[in-house]
Design a protein around this motif. Structure first.
Motif, short mmCIF file in Angstrom:
data_model
loop_
_atom_site.label_atom_id
_atom_site.label_comp_id
_atom_site.label_asym_id
_atom_site.label_seq_id
_atom_site.Cartn_x
_atom_site.Cartn_y
_atom_site.Cartn_z
N CYS A 1 -19.61 27.46 15.43
CA CYS A 1 -19.35 26.63 15.74
C CYS A 1 -20.33 26.14 15.73
O CYS A 1 -21.99 26.49 15.95
N CYS B 1 -21.39 23.61 20.08
CA CYS B 1 -22.28 25.34 21.25
C CYS B 1 -22.42 26.38 20.28
O CYS B 1 -23.29 26.87 21.62
N ASN C 1 -22.34 29.26 19.42
CA ASN C 1 -21.02 30.68 19.76
C ASN C 1 -20.37 30.90 17.68
O ASN C 1 -20.00 30.12 16.92
N CYS D 1 -12.98 27.05 17.26
CA CYS D 1 -14.03 28.13 18.80
C CYS D 1 -12.98 28.78 19.53
O CYS D 1 -12.37 26.80 20.41
N SER E 1 -14.57 29.11 22.44
CA SER E 1 -15.42 28.80 23.15
C SER E 1 -15.37 27.48 23.77
O SER E 1 -15.07 26.92 25.63
N CYS E 2 -15.29 26.82 22.98
CA CYS E 2 -15.18 24.96 23.38
C CYS E 2 -14.00 24.45 22.64
O CYS E 2 -13.92 23.18 22.77
ZN LIG Z 1 -17.92 25.63 20.24
#
Ligand SMILES: [Zn+2]
Length: 50
Positions: free
Chosen positions: A23, A26, A28, A39, A41-42
């Motif tokens: 990503c 972020c 990740n 992603c 995560s975000c």
């Molecule tokens: Zn991310």
């Protein structure tokens, strides 16, 4: 036209091509597949193949 195939069970696994992504938002790193990768995560779509 012989459509009754007995015994020849072919497991048709869709080409599970897991690829490594990163990503850009972020940082990740994750494994994913498919055309639209986000992603985990975000939820950004700003990802690149690592
Ligand atoms: Zn991310």
């Amino acid at each position: 036209m012989c459509s009754a195939g007995g015994g020849d069970f072919n497991l048709d696994i869709e080409q599970l091509k897991v690829e490594r992504y990163k990503c850009n938002d972020c940082g990740n790193k994750f494994d994913s597949l498919g055309e639209k990768v986000v992603c985990p995560s975000c939820w950004s779509e700003n990802v690149i193949k690592d």
